[in-house]
Design a protein around this motif. Structure first.
Motif, PDB file in Angstrom:
ATOM      1  N   GLY A  54       0.776  -1.240   0.000  1.00  0.00           N
ATOM      2  CA  GLY A  54       0.000   0.000   0.000  1.00  0.00           C
ATOM      3  C   GLY A  54       0.797   1.274   0.000  1.00  0.00           C
ATOM      4  N   GLN A  55       2.022   1.284   0.556  1.00  0.00           N
ATOM      5  CA  GLN A  55       2.800   2.519   0.563  1.00  0.00           C
ATOM      6  C   GLN A  55       4.186   2.270  -0.021  1.00  0.00           C
ATOM      7  OE1 GLN A  55       2.230   5.181   3.825  1.00  0.00           O
ATOM      8  NE2 GLN A  55       4.246   6.104   3.676  1.00  0.00           N
ATOM      9  N   ARG A  56       5.041   1.578   0.696  1.00  0.00           N
ATOM     10  CA  ARG A  56       6.377   1.285   0.167  1.00  0.00           C
ATOM     11  C   ARG A  56       6.310   0.365  -1.040  1.00  0.00           C
ATOM     12  NH1 ARG A  56       9.898  -2.922   2.240  1.00  0.00           N
ATOM     13  NH2 ARG A  56       8.329  -3.108   3.874  1.00  0.00           N
ATOM     14  N   ALA A  57       5.351  -0.554  -1.050  1.00  0.00           N
ATOM     15  CA  ALA A  57       5.199  -1.500  -2.147  1.00  0.00           C
ATOM     16  C   ALA A  57       3.752  -1.478  -2.618  1.00  0.00           C
ATOM     17  CB  ALA A  57       5.598  -2.903  -1.715  1.00  0.00           C
ATOM     18  N   HIS A  58       3.559  -1.216  -3.899  1.00  0.00           N
ATOM     19  CA  HIS A  58       2.218  -1.187  -4.460  1.00  0.00           C
ATOM     20  C   HIS A  58       1.630  -2.598  -4.436  1.00  0.00           C
ATOM     21  CE1 HIS A  58      -0.977  -0.713  -7.455  1.00  0.00           C
ATOM     22  NE2 HIS A  58      -0.901   0.593  -7.218  1.00  0.00           N
ATOM     23  N   PRO A  59       0.337  -2.759  -4.122  1.00  0.00           N
ATOM     24  CA  PRO A  59      -0.243  -4.095  -4.027  1.00  0.00           C
ATOM     25  C   PRO A  59      -0.155  -4.906  -5.314  1.00  0.00           C
ATOM     26  CG  PRO A  59      -1.929  -2.378  -3.874  1.00  0.00           C
ATOM     27  CD  PRO A  59      -0.622  -1.712  -3.712  1.00  0.00           C
ATOM     28  N   ALA A  60      -0.149  -4.252  -6.477  1.00  0.00           N
ATOM     29  CA  ALA A  60       0.007  -5.007  -7.725  1.00  0.00           C
ATOM     30  C   ALA A  60       1.398  -5.620  -7.822  1.00  0.00           C
ATOM     31  CB  ALA A  60      -0.258  -4.109  -8.931  1.00  0.00           C
ATOM     32  N   VAL A  61       2.408  -4.900  -7.355  1.00  0.00           N
ATOM     33  CA  VAL A  61       3.776  -5.416  -7.371  1.00  0.00           C
ATOM     34  C   VAL A  61       3.926  -6.548  -6.356  1.00  0.00           C
ATOM     35  CG1 VAL A  61       6.202  -4.814  -7.018  1.00  0.00           C
ATOM     36  CG2 VAL A  61       4.674  -3.203  -8.159  1.00  0.00           C
ATOM     37  N   VAL A  62       3.318  -6.389  -5.180  1.00  0.00           N
ATOM     38  CA  VAL A  62       3.366  -7.455  -4.178  1.00  0.00           C
ATOM     39  C   VAL A  62       2.645  -8.700  -4.693  1.00  0.00           C
ATOM     40  CG1 VAL A  62       2.776  -8.112  -1.812  1.00  0.00           C
ATOM     41  CG2 VAL A  62       3.523  -5.779  -2.305  1.00  0.00           C
ATOM     42  N   ALA A  63       1.495  -8.516  -5.353  1.00  0.00           N
ATOM     43  CA  ALA A  63       0.768  -9.656  -5.922  1.00  0.00           C
ATOM     44  C   ALA A  63       1.610 -10.377  -6.960  1.00  0.00           C
ATOM     45  CB  ALA A  63      -0.548  -9.182  -6.534  1.00  0.00           C
ATOM     46  N   GLN A  64       2.351  -9.628  -7.770  1.00  0.00           N
ATOM     47  CA  GLN A  64       3.224 -10.265  -8.766  1.00  0.00           C
ATOM     48  C   GLN A  64       4.298 -11.115  -8.085  1.00  0.00           C
ATOM     49  OE1 GLN A  64       5.936  -7.732 -10.896  1.00  0.00           O
ATOM     50  NE2 GLN A  64       5.809  -8.971 -12.770  1.00  0.00           N
ATOM     51  N   ALA A  65       4.896 -10.589  -7.022  1.00  0.00           N
ATOM     52  CA  ALA A  65       5.921 -11.346  -6.295  1.00  0.00           C
ATOM     53  C   ALA A  65       5.333 -12.616  -5.692  1.00  0.00           C
ATOM     54  CB  ALA A  65       6.536 -10.471  -5.205  1.00  0.00           C
ATOM     55  N   ILE A  66       4.153 -12.503  -5.083  1.00  0.00           N
ATOM     56  CA  ILE A  66       3.493 -13.672  -4.492  1.00  0.00           C
ATOM     57  C   ILE A  66       3.204 -14.712  -5.563  1.00  0.00           C
ATOM     58  CG2 ILE A  66       1.348 -14.449  -3.403  1.00  0.00           C
ATOM     59  CD1 ILE A  66       1.320 -11.733  -1.923  1.00  0.00           C
ATOM     60  N   ALA A  67       2.677 -14.253  -6.703  1.00  0.00           N
ATOM     61  CA  ALA A  67       2.329 -15.183  -7.778  1.00  0.00           C
ATOM     62  C   ALA A  67       3.559 -15.889  -8.332  1.00  0.00           C
ATOM     63  CB  ALA A  67       1.606 -14.428  -8.892  1.00  0.00           C
ATOM     64  N   THR A  68       4.662 -15.161  -8.465  1.00  0.00           N
ATOM     65  CA  THR A  68       5.882 -15.765  -8.998  1.00  0.00           C
ATOM     66  C   THR A  68       6.403 -16.860  -8.070  1.00  0.00           C
ATOM     67  OG1 THR A  68       6.514 -13.799 -10.237  1.00  0.00           O
ATOM     68  CG2 THR A  68       8.282 -15.315  -9.639  1.00  0.00           C
ATOM     69  N   LEU A  69       6.464 -16.580  -6.768  1.00  0.00           N
ATOM     70  CA  LEU A  69       6.921 -17.603  -5.828  1.00  0.00           C
ATOM     71  C   LEU A  69       5.942 -18.775  -5.784  1.00  0.00           C
ATOM     72  CD1 LEU A  69       8.244 -15.373  -2.901  1.00  0.00           C
ATOM     73  CD2 LEU A  69       9.594 -16.651  -4.574  1.00  0.00           C
ATOM     74  N   GLY A  70       4.640 -18.468  -5.871  1.00  0.00           N
ATOM     75  CA  GLY A  70       3.657 -19.536  -5.878  1.00  0.00           C
ATOM     76  C   GLY A  70       3.739 -20.411  -7.114  1.00  0.00           C
ATOM     77  N   GLU A  71       4.050 -19.810  -8.261  1.00  0.00           N
ATOM     78  CA  GLU A  71       4.177 -20.585  -9.490  1.00  0.00           C
ATOM     79  C   GLU A  71       5.430 -21.453  -9.475  1.00  0.00           C
ATOM     80  OE1 GLU A  71       5.062 -21.894 -13.428  1.00  0.00           O
ATOM     81  OE2 GLU A  71       6.338 -20.507 -12.276  1.00  0.00           O
ATOM     82  N   MET A  72       6.507 -20.920  -8.937  1.00  0.00           N
ATOM     83  CA  MET A  72       7.762 -21.669  -8.894  1.00  0.00           C
ATOM     84  C   MET A  72       7.755 -22.771  -7.840  1.00  0.00           C
ATOM     85  SD  MET A  72      10.431 -18.478  -9.244  1.00  0.00           S
ATOM     86  CE  MET A  72      11.904 -19.493  -9.187  1.00  0.00           C
ATOM     87  N   PHE A  73       7.051 -22.530  -6.729  1.00  0.00           N
ATOM     88  CA  PHE A  73       7.066 -23.453  -5.595  1.00  0.00           C
ATOM     89  C   PHE A  73       5.632 -23.722  -5.147  1.00  0.00           C
ATOM     90  CE2 PHE A  73      10.828 -20.678  -5.515  1.00  0.00           C
ATOM     91  CZ  PHE A  73      11.821 -21.619  -5.733  1.00  0.00           C
ATOM     92  N   PRO A  74       4.883 -24.487  -5.925  1.00  0.00           N
ATOM     93  CA  PRO A  74       3.446 -24.666  -5.663  1.00  0.00           C
ATOM     94  C   PRO A  74       3.169 -25.222  -4.269  1.00  0.00           C
ATOM     95  CG  PRO A  74       4.050 -25.550  -7.823  1.00  0.00           C
ATOM     96  CD  PRO A  74       5.334 -25.227  -7.116  1.00  0.00           C
ATOM     97  N   GLY A  75       2.213 -24.606  -3.586  1.00  0.00           N
ATOM     98  CA  GLY A  75       1.775 -25.088  -2.288  1.00  0.00           C
ATOM     99  C   GLY A  75       2.713 -24.833  -1.142  1.00  0.00           C
ATOM    100  N   ARG A  76       3.795 -24.082  -1.385  1.00  0.00           N
ATOM    101  CA  ARG A  76       4.798 -23.898  -0.331  1.00  0.00           C
ATOM    102  C   ARG A  76       4.906 -22.454   0.159  1.00  0.00           C
ATOM    103  NH1 ARG A  76      10.322 -25.644  -2.399  1.00  0.00           N
ATOM    104  NH2 ARG A  76      10.922 -24.906  -0.311  1.00  0.00           N
ATOM    105  N   PHE A  77       4.017 -21.571  -0.276  1.00  0.00           N
ATOM    106  CA  PHE A  77       4.202 -20.160   0.070  1.00  0.00           C
ATOM    107  C   PHE A  77       2.886 -19.510   0.461  1.00  0.00           C
ATOM    108  CE2 PHE A  77       4.604 -15.624  -1.134  1.00  0.00           C
ATOM    109  CZ  PHE A  77       5.582 -15.282  -0.217  1.00  0.00           C
ATOM    110  N   TRP A  78       2.949 -18.675   1.507  1.00  0.00           N
ATOM    111  CA  TRP A  78       1.824 -17.836   1.897  1.00  0.00           C
ATOM    112  C   TRP A  78       2.343 -16.449   2.235  1.00  0.00           C
ATOM    113  CZ3 TRP A  78       2.626 -15.989   6.821  1.00  0.00           C
ATOM    114  CH2 TRP A  78       3.398 -16.785   7.704  1.00  0.00           C
ATOM    115  N   ALA A  79       1.442 -15.476   2.190  1.00  0.00           N
ATOM    116  CA  ALA A  79       1.801 -14.107   2.556  1.00  0.00           C
ATOM    117  C   ALA A  79       0.788 -13.579   3.552  1.00  0.00           C
ATOM    118  CB  ALA A  79       1.843 -13.211   1.324  1.00  0.00           C
TER     119      ALA A  79
END
Length: 330
Positions: free
Chosen positions: A74-99
């Motif tokens: 919301g401030q230091r990191a835009h939610p769209a950028v954070v969502a992209q990071a979450i999605a990338t880790l989730g795609e690379m490591f399925p079922g192993r990541f939460w935020a």
């Protein structure tokens, strides 16, 4: 199935050493790991703050542990950028990541130069960010105008199942608020009644999913050393909200906690040279209804802690708690 995890403290340890520690923790029997997304440490004595997202890629690639991160979109990191990071880790490591999503602290967020909002505004911003991120992780193109602004955002590389978005809360009020959008809850371990109050508020408001607690502890073979470690590294933890939300610099945290005494630090950190005390404390948290406990030894030296807890604390919990499994069975 209860999970005992390792908290990787970016604020206190260089990212290269922290990577070795989390690998060590897996070998010692910890079943999961988590970290926080900071730009600054809490204290000048801590002296570090690696980039959590870059580090998480290396940590997930070099272990088999599930990982989580506490972050504040919301401030230091835009939610769209954070969502992209979450999605990338989730795609690379399925079922192993939460935020886990929280409303943030000024010590990390003031660097944008934007005014630090009041708590009510931050909570509205968090709810909007969570909604935007969930839609992006579902594959939608999103535009939004409110406390945050999003213009035609889309996350292109996504896992088949979106990683869970967890609510981070320290009070029953925040826990109840998160129940509207969160896939689970994480809090900081307080005393037994306070832990139950947070959990009850979340469940009574309809909160779903697993609930976890982060436990700040200090251990050393000598009791005096365990106390000294906590006073040196975690004195800021005696301040509590709203100071911890609003203070802007590590130097100010140090100034406000310079006179912390033993009684105050023992309220903020579980301190003991007796490993049985730590076993009992973790058991108390799990008995309160929590599904996972992430152990954060507040010292900068982690190896002896990992070895001692791997040899004596984790096996003791495995023997005494119904539903608790050793890491190798998790």
């Amino acid at each position: 199935m209860a999970i005992i995890g390792f908290h990787a403290s970016h604020e206190q340890i260089p990212p290269s050493a922290l990577l070795q520690h989390v690998q060590h923790a897996e070998q010692a029997g910890f079943a999961a790991a988590m970290c926080s997304d900071h730009l600054a440490p809490w204290s000048l004595r801590q002296g570090h703050s690696g980039h959590s997202w870059a580090w998480l890629g290396a940590a997930l690639a070099s272990t088999s542990l599930p990982f989580g991160v506490v972050t504040a979109p919301g401030q230091r990191a835009h939610p769209a950028v954070v969502a992209q990071a979450i999605a990338t880790l989730g795609e690379m490591f399925p079922g192993r990541f939460w935020a886990a999503l929280g409303s943030g602290e000024n010590v990390n967020e003031h660097v944008t130069g934007e005014p630090w909002p009041d708590k009510a505004t931050r909570e509205r911003r968090l709810i909007e960010s969570a909604d935007v991120m969930r839609r992006l992780l579902a594959g939608e193109e999103v535009s939004h105008s409110g406390e945050i602004v999003v213009d035609g955002a889309r996350v292109w590389s996504r896992p088949p199942e979106p990683p869970p978005l967890i609510g981070a809360a320290v009070s029953p009020v925040s826990a109840a608020s998160h129940a509207r959008w969160a896939d689970g809850l994480i809090t900081v371990a307080a005393d037994g009644p306070a832990l139950r109050d947070v959990l009850t508020a979340y469940r009574d408001a309809g909160g779903r999913g697993p609930v976890s607690a982060q436990l700040h502890l200090s251990w050393a073979p000598d009791e005096r050393d365990a106390l000294a470690i906590a006073l040196d590294q975690w004195a800021y933890g005696t301040l509590g909200p709203p100071a911890t939300w609003d203070i802007a610099t590590p130097a100010e945290f140090d100034r406000r906690s310079v006179d912390v005494d033993e009684e105050a630090i023992r309220r903020a950190v579980t301190i003991s040279s007796d490993l049985a005390v730590h076993v009992a404390r973790v058991a108390e948290i799990l008995d309160a209804g929590y599904d996972a406990v992430y152990l954060h030894h507040v010292g900068q030296e982690q190896s002896a802690f990992i070895d001692a807890f791997g040899e004596r604390v984790l096996p003791a919990l495995d023997r005494t708690l119904p539903g608790t499994t050793a890491a190798g069975d998790a």
